[in-house]
Motif scaffolding. Sequence first.
Motif, short mmCIF file in Angstrom:
data_model
loop_
_atom_site.label_atom_id
_atom_site.label_comp_id
_atom_site.label_asym_id
_atom_site.label_seq_id
_atom_site.Cartn_x
_atom_site.Cartn_y
_atom_site.Cartn_z
N SER A 1 36.92 73.68 50.82
CA SER A 1 35.70 73.64 50.08
C SER A 1 35.66 72.24 49.19
CB SER A 1 35.51 74.65 48.85
OG SER A 1 36.77 74.82 48.18
N GLN A 2 37.03 71.70 48.99
CA GLN A 2 36.96 70.27 48.40
C GLN A 2 37.01 69.36 49.10
OE1 GLN A 2 40.33 71.41 45.85
NE2 GLN A 2 39.10 71.91 44.26
N PHE A 3 36.66 69.26 50.56
CA PHE A 3 36.49 68.14 51.42
C PHE A 3 35.38 68.22 52.12
CE2 PHE A 3 37.85 65.80 55.22
CZ PHE A 3 38.02 64.71 54.70
N PRO A 4 34.33 67.16 52.12
CA PRO A 4 33.07 67.07 52.69
C PRO A 4 32.94 67.91 53.92
CG PRO A 4 33.51 65.16 51.59
CD PRO A 4 34.90 65.79 51.64
N LEU A 5 33.96 67.75 55.10
CA LEU A 5 33.93 68.33 56.37
C LEU A 5 34.14 69.76 56.06
CD1 LEU A 5 35.73 65.21 58.39
CD2 LEU A 5 33.15 66.15 58.40
N GLY A 6 34.72 70.19 55.13
CA GLY A 6 35.07 71.55 54.95
C GLY A 6 33.87 72.55 55.09
N ARG A 7 32.76 71.93 54.54
CA ARG A 7 31.24 72.45 54.62
C ARG A 7 30.65 72.60 56.08
NH1 ARG A 7 30.25 69.15 50.11
NH2 ARG A 7 29.79 67.26 51.28
N VAL B 1 29.35 60.38 48.26
CA VAL B 1 30.48 61.24 48.52
C VAL B 1 31.68 60.80 47.45
CG1 VAL B 1 31.41 59.62 50.17
CG2 VAL B 1 32.15 61.94 50.31
N ASP B 2 32.28 61.82 46.93
CA ASP B 2 33.17 61.67 45.81
C ASP B 2 34.44 62.38 46.20
OD1 ASP B 2 34.51 60.61 43.57
OD2 ASP B 2 32.78 61.72 42.06
N GLY B 3 35.04 63.09 45.00
CA GLY B 3 36.01 63.96 45.21
C GLY B 3 37.26 63.38 45.83
N LEU B 4 37.79 64.22 46.90
CA LEU B 4 38.90 63.67 47.50
C LEU B 4 38.62 62.30 48.27
CD1 LEU B 4 41.73 64.84 48.33
CD2 LEU B 4 40.87 65.85 50.24
N PHE C 1 46.72 58.26 43.24
CA PHE C 1 46.11 59.30 43.95
C PHE C 1 46.33 60.63 43.04
CE2 PHE C 1 46.40 62.91 46.87
CZ PHE C 1 45.22 62.89 47.51
N ARG C 2 47.40 60.91 42.53
CA ARG C 2 47.58 62.26 42.00
C ARG C 2 46.64 62.31 40.68
NH1 ARG C 2 53.39 64.62 39.68
NH2 ARG C 2 52.60 66.25 38.61
N ALA C 3 46.68 61.10 40.04
CA ALA C 3 45.71 61.09 38.81
C ALA C 3 44.46 61.27 38.89
CB ALA C 3 46.26 59.66 38.04
N SER C 4 43.85 60.53 40.10
CA SER C 4 42.56 60.74 40.55
C SER C 4 42.15 62.07 40.74
CB SER C 4 42.30 59.64 41.59
OG SER C 4 40.89 59.69 41.95
N CYS C 5 42.82 62.85 41.68
CA CYS C 5 42.88 64.16 42.01
C CYS C 5 42.61 64.98 40.82
CB CYS C 5 43.95 64.64 42.84
SG CYS C 5 43.55 63.79 44.57
N GLU C 6 43.46 64.82 39.71
CA GLU C 6 43.69 65.60 38.51
C GLU C 6 42.44 65.53 37.75
OE1 GLU C 6 47.36 64.54 36.65
OE2 GLU C 6 48.60 66.03 37.58
N GLU C 7 41.86 64.48 37.56
CA GLU C 7 40.48 64.02 36.86
C GLU C 7 39.57 64.73 37.67
OE1 GLU C 7 39.91 59.89 36.98
OE2 GLU C 7 41.77 59.44 35.49
N LYS C 8 39.48 64.91 38.99
CA LYS C 8 38.40 65.51 39.81
C LYS C 8 38.79 67.02 39.85
CE LYS C 8 37.32 61.47 42.20
NZ LYS C 8 37.96 60.20 41.59
N ASP C 9 39.57 67.55 39.10
CA ASP C 9 39.93 68.82 39.21
C ASP C 9 40.21 69.55 40.89
OD1 ASP C 9 39.82 69.39 36.63
OD2 ASP C 9 37.80 69.51 36.48
#
Length: 226
Positions: free
Chosen positions: A12-18, A87-90, A126-134
């Motif tokens: 659910s946290q990656f666009p192609l997952g949809r 497109v954002d997130g991961l 990368f880790r910090a960016s992911c944490e910011e985006k939950d």
Amino acid sequence: MIVIADISVPASQFPLGRVLEAFPEVEIELERLIPLTEGVIPLIWVRDADADAIEATLGDDPVTESVRRLTRVGQRVLYQVEWTLGVDGLVQSFIDSEAQVVIGEGTATVWDFRLQFQSRGDLETFRASCEEKDISLSLRRLYNPALPENSQSLSERQSEALMTAYRAGYFEVPREVKLSDIAAEFDISDSAFSQRIRRGSSALIAETLIPEFGRRGGRSDSIPWG
């Protein structure tokens, strides 16, 4: 020093997952992720699925600008999807840290990635960016690649041969293509292509799997993300 991380994220946290939500039996392999100034283009392989239905589902995604069906190899179809800057997130975390997606494979529940970073600092970005985006990440493996002594790295010709054979279904069970057919594409004999495949496989195993590689190259064990 280059750092390689194997991570997993919920689909659910990656666009192609949809896409996979509607096709739970389908597996998708990310061939390449190309960041552009006006958007992002993923190239993806989809196996054992209704090509028209997949194409329609990809096209209906709000962040999708266009979808192109590039080629079919056996039961696998290669698509080019153009995403907008929305497109954002991961995906944005990949871009922010300049991560190279070496492997990306997904199912209806989880996506597994092998990411290559130019430095530990990029990994922390990368880790910090992911944490910011939950974004929920599971770090399966982290290591610094370094070849064992007396080992040869994978050559460009060997890499091309292995990737061509893989994409054509040579390593599937049962095989979807004959060795002679792939060798003909390279205009070399069956024997020469077979040797190239074997030597490439040997170099790839030396780089990624054998115990000496892990000991000489640094950390190669499962660790918590923290």
